[in-house]
Design a protein around this motif. Structure first.
Motif, short mmCIF file in Angstrom:
data_model
loop_
_atom_site.label_atom_id
_atom_site.label_comp_id
_atom_site.label_asym_id
_atom_site.label_seq_id
_atom_site.Cartn_x
_atom_site.Cartn_y
_atom_site.Cartn_z
N LEU A 1 0.51 -1.33 -4.67
CA LEU A 1 1.47 -2.01 -3.82
C LEU A 1 2.86 -2.05 -4.45
O LEU A 1 3.86 -2.16 -3.75
N LEU A 2 2.93 -1.97 -5.76
CA LEU A 2 4.23 -2.07 -6.43
C LEU A 2 4.91 -0.72 -6.57
O LEU A 2 6.13 -0.64 -6.66
N ILE A 3 4.14 0.36 -6.58
CA ILE A 3 4.73 1.68 -6.80
C ILE A 3 4.52 2.53 -5.56
O ILE A 3 3.40 2.76 -5.15
N PRO A 4 5.57 3.03 -4.93
CA PRO A 4 5.42 3.88 -3.75
C PRO A 4 4.86 5.24 -4.13
O PRO A 4 5.55 6.05 -4.72
N ILE A 5 3.62 5.51 -3.74
CA ILE A 5 2.97 6.74 -4.17
C ILE A 5 3.01 7.82 -3.12
O ILE A 5 2.83 8.97 -3.42
N PHE A 6 3.21 7.46 -1.88
CA PHE A 6 3.19 8.52 -0.87
C PHE A 6 4.29 8.29 0.13
O PHE A 6 4.78 7.21 0.26
N ALA A 7 4.75 9.25 0.88
CA ALA A 7 5.97 9.09 1.62
C ALA A 7 5.93 9.44 3.06
O ALA A 7 5.24 10.32 3.44
N ALA A 8 6.71 8.75 3.86
CA ALA A 8 6.96 9.15 5.24
C ALA A 8 8.18 10.04 5.25
O ALA A 8 9.08 9.88 4.48
N ALA A 9 8.20 10.97 6.17
CA ALA A 9 9.36 11.83 6.27
C ALA A 9 10.54 11.05 6.80
O ALA A 9 10.40 10.19 7.66
N ASN B 1 17.25 22.49 -0.94
CA ASN B 1 16.21 23.20 -0.20
C ASN B 1 14.80 22.82 -0.65
O ASN B 1 13.82 23.34 -0.11
N TRP B 2 14.70 21.92 -1.62
CA TRP B 2 13.40 21.52 -2.15
C TRP B 2 12.98 20.16 -1.59
O TRP B 2 13.81 19.29 -1.35
N GLN B 3 11.69 20.01 -1.44
CA GLN B 3 11.16 18.72 -1.01
C GLN B 3 9.81 18.48 -1.68
O GLN B 3 8.95 19.36 -1.72
N LEU B 4 9.65 17.29 -2.24
CA LEU B 4 8.39 16.89 -2.86
C LEU B 4 7.82 15.71 -2.07
O LEU B 4 8.50 14.72 -1.85
N MET B 5 6.59 15.86 -1.64
CA MET B 5 5.93 14.79 -0.91
C MET B 5 4.65 14.41 -1.63
O MET B 5 3.84 15.27 -1.97
N ALA B 6 4.48 13.11 -1.87
CA ALA B 6 3.29 12.61 -2.56
C ALA B 6 2.62 11.57 -1.68
O ALA B 6 3.29 10.81 -0.98
N GLY B 7 1.32 11.55 -1.70
CA GLY B 7 0.59 10.60 -0.87
C GLY B 7 -0.61 10.04 -1.59
O GLY B 7 -1.19 10.68 -2.46
N GLY B 8 -0.98 8.81 -1.21
CA GLY B 8 -2.14 8.18 -1.83
C GLY B 8 -2.86 7.26 -0.87
O GLY B 8 -2.24 6.64 0.00
N ARG B 9 -4.19 7.18 -1.04
CA ARG B 9 -5.02 6.29 -0.22
C ARG B 9 -6.01 5.59 -1.14
O ARG B 9 -6.79 6.24 -1.84
N TRP B 10 -5.97 4.26 -1.12
CA TRP B 10 -6.95 3.47 -1.87
C TRP B 10 -7.84 2.78 -0.85
O TRP B 10 -7.37 2.00 -0.01
N ILE B 11 -9.15 3.08 -0.89
CA ILE B 11 -10.09 2.63 0.13
C ILE B 11 -11.25 1.90 -0.52
O ILE B 11 -11.82 2.37 -1.52
N GLU B 12 -11.62 0.75 0.06
CA GLU B 12 -12.84 0.06 -0.35
C GLU B 12 -13.63 -0.33 0.89
O GLU B 12 -13.10 -0.96 1.81
N ARG B 13 -14.90 0.05 0.90
CA ARG B 13 -15.80 -0.32 1.99
C ARG B 13 -16.70 -1.47 1.54
O ARG B 13 -16.77 -1.80 0.36
N GLU B 14 -17.39 -2.06 2.51
CA GLU B 14 -18.12 -3.30 2.25
C GLU B 14 -19.13 -3.17 1.12
O GLU B 14 -19.18 -4.01 0.22
N LEU B 15 -19.93 -2.12 1.13
CA LEU B 15 -21.00 -2.00 0.14
C LEU B 15 -20.89 -0.69 -0.65
O LEU B 15 -21.90 -0.17 -1.13
N LYS B 16 -19.68 -0.17 -0.79
CA LYS B 16 -19.49 1.06 -1.56
C LYS B 16 -18.36 0.87 -2.56
O LYS B 16 -17.48 0.03 -2.38
N ASN B 17 -18.39 1.67 -3.60
CA ASN B 17 -17.35 1.59 -4.62
C ASN B 17 -16.01 2.07 -4.07
O ASN B 17 -15.96 3.02 -3.28
N PRO B 18 -14.91 1.44 -4.45
CA PRO B 18 -13.59 1.89 -3.99
C PRO B 18 -13.21 3.22 -4.62
O PRO B 18 -13.76 3.62 -5.66
N TYR B 19 -12.28 3.91 -3.98
CA TYR B 19 -11.80 5.16 -4.54
C TYR B 19 -10.33 5.34 -4.18
O TYR B 19 -9.83 4.78 -3.21
#
Length: 619
Positions: free
Chosen positions: A10-18, A550-568
């Protein structure tokens, strides 16, 4: 460890919208079937992904694009766009309605096939996600929301070509042959425009040998869209598409015994509509559509004499939408009729009919107040009469602030698989199921200026007669049951901002976090539930784009946790170099080489490398 990961994310922007033109975004008309409303004047929670954003993302399919939209839970059974279950805000994948240019394309056999969409990604203009009950807008089965895929318009003459090849550089598993896992994809979108007509013709093909044992995929798809203006008051439009999707299905439905499973899914779609401005204030929009799906599931891919399931579904729809503009507001009225039938080796031959009517009212008569209310009345030959009222209201209490409140009801009728499947020993249906019915209440607050926006919201949803697939022993098949009330509360926040660093460089980010809390559902001891195991609890997404010349770098991240599974946590990168009407790019997805599963027993690809190019030719 969980708390540290989430706080860091939440503190570090890891992925971007165009970065995009905010004024242009605000003027986008949300493509509902009746009352057309600019995005800036919506009183609902609607998320948009535009073609500009899609072009910059490290993605290969519509499924992967959806995984970067806040509140949308994409559970892929296969990579490369093979198959995915899509849900919204803690619902099940059967509770989300899928549309193509406003036409319903959800599958009536099972929503596992709803994302078998005959549209290449290069032909997509934008994706609209309407969160919360959408029955007042679209009728039944939009219980937790709807996803509307909008294709590109034909107001220019051009050819767009996208080529991509990728690999994990991992050796194939024993039985898959020699070499390493990899594959390639190609897409073409041809747009032609005349004085009174426009045409979009799109092709796409994917050919991958997989990323683990028996996970290869080969599909090709075709889509055509044509528009003809007879005069300034009458216009006709036609759509047609087809996809042939063949893939290894190891672990999809009946692990571990389905190691040699294979599936072929073919989907065809046709729609013909028109719009007629009969007077200055009154318009009519009739439309006919049909969808055909053929599903061939082979439990033993090399032995077609046993454990093979064949299903064919046909859906025919007719609808009439109208709009009346008056001095006190806009009124919408309409009718819809739909037939659904299936011929199946283990579901049987079934059919049912659905008929609906709606009335809707929208006004801005009170200064700074946006009001939209209405109801949809539905009759289903299996489940009888039902009405779905709803209210959306937003107050612009300052130039940059908007407070919105929504309340609505919705229904989801069981699929043919829910009711009649006989696929022992894995799964069996339940013909005694009743429909799911829900009420949802949502409150949101938005602050927006030209380069910065923040939105936060809370919702509460209560689903009566919630349907879940359960079993009390591994020796018996899963079977769906109605389980009283499923009460879910959710909190979400989205923050986005753009910076101009200098004349040649800029930075854009977007962060989102969704928290979902499901109330207790009463299960007997030792009962295994498919919903509880896979239910989404935490979702944190980030998008970051840095442009320099002419260069563009795009980074993205997803942190997911389900009810009975380990987060990733999954991180992706795309580096692009472009000039004029062409670019080349390199992707690295799942940078951390994480082992993860989104649904069933299907491990998804580990680190994957890809190279591609986009070329646009003017005609």
């Amino acid at each position: 460890m969980k708390r540290t990961l989430l706080s860091t994310f939440l503190l570090i922007p890891i992925f971007a919208a165009a970065q995009q033109d905010t004024t242009k975004l605000n003027e986008i008309i949300i493509s509902e079937n009746r009352l057309q409303t600019p995005f800036s004047k919506q009183a609902r929670n609607i998320q948009l992904i535009t073609k500009e954003q899609i072009a910059q993302m490290p993605v290969k399919s519509i499924n992967e694009v959806l995984s970067f939209i806040a509140g949308v839970d994409v559970r892929q059974r296969g990579p490369f766009g093979t198959q995915a279950d899509v849900s919204i805000d803690g619902g099940t994948f059967e509770q989300t309605l899928i549309l193509l240019n406003g036409v319903k394309i959800s599958d009536v056999q099972t929503a596992h096939h709803s994302m078998n969409i005959p549209v290449p990604l290069s032909a997509v203009e934008r994706i609209e996600v309407i969160k919360g009950p959408a029955a007042r807008i679209y009728g039944i089965n939009a219980l937790t929301g709807a996803i509307n895929i909008i294709t590109k318009t034909s107001n220019e003459q051009s050819i767009d070509v996208n080529l991509q090849a990728g690999t994990s550089f991992e050796d194939k598993a024993m039985g898959d042959g020699d070499g390493i896992y990899g594959g390639a994809a190609a897409q073409l979108a041809l747009r032609m425009a005349g004085k009174t007509s426009g045409h979009l013709v799109a092709f796409g093909v994917n050919d991958y040998n997989g990323q683990r044992y028996n996970s290869s995929t080969y599909d090709y798809r075709f889509f055509y869209q044509g528009d003809l203006a007879v005069n300034e008051n009458s216009k006709f439009n036609f759509m047609a598409g087809y996809i042939n999707n063949a893939f290894g299905a190891s672990g999809y439905y009946a692990a571990p015994g389905d190691k040699e499973a294979f599936e072929i899914v073919k989907t065809g779609f046709v729609a013909l509509g028109s719009s007629h401005q009969l007077s200055k204030n009154f318009s009519l929009r009739p439309r006919l559509s049909t969808r055909y799906n053929w599903d061939d599931y082979r439990y033993f891919r090399n032995d077609l004499t046993r454990a093979r399931s064949l299903h064919q579904t046909k859906v025919w729809s007719a609808e009439l939408n109208s709009t009346l503009n008056t001095s006190i507001g806009d009124f919408g009225f309409g009718l819809e009729s739909r037939s659904e039938d299936i011929e199946s080796t283990n579901i049987g031959d079934r059919e049912r009919y659905n008929h609906g009517a709606y009335a809707e009212y929208k006004t801005e008569a009170v200064e700074n107040l946006l009001l939209n209310l209405g109801t949809y009345v539905n009759y289903n030959t299996q489940y009888g009469w039902q009405a779905f009222p709803g209210l959306d209201v937003a107050y612009l209490f300052a130039p940059k602030w908007k407070l919105a409140f929504n309340v609505g009801s919705s229904q989801r009728i069981p699929s043919f698989t829910d009711l009649y499947l006989n696929q022992r020993p894995g799964n069996i249906g339940n013909p005694n199921l009743t429909s799911e019915n829900a009420w949802q209440y949502e409150l949101s607050l938005q602050y927006k200026v030209s380069k910065f926006n923040i939105q936060t919201g809370y919702f509460y949803r209560n689903i009566n007669d919630f349907i879940d697939w359960v079993r009390n022993s591994s020796s018996v098949p899963y079977q769906p049951q109605n389980f009283g009330n499923n009460k879910i509360q959710g909190f979400n926040v989205i923050v986005g901002q753009s910076f101009v660093i200098n004349t040649s460089s800029s930075l854009t980010y977007q962060l989102s976090y969704n928290y979902l809390h499901a109330g207790e559902i009463s299960y007997a001891n030792n009962v295994t539930s498919k919903y509880v195991v896979e239910n989404l609890k935490h979702q944190a997404l980030g998008r970051l784009t840095y442009k320099n010349g002419n260069w563009q770098l795009m980074a993205g991240g997803r942190w997911i946790e389900r009810e009975l599974k380990n987060p990733y946590f999954i991180g992706d990168l795309r580096l692009t170099y472009g000039k004029g009407n062409w670019n080349v790019y390199g992707d690295v997805t799942n940078i951390g080489n994480v082992n993860y599963i989104e649904v069933a027993a299907v491990p998804l690809p580990k680190r994957w490398f890809a190279l591609g190019t986009n070329i646009k030719f003017g005609l």
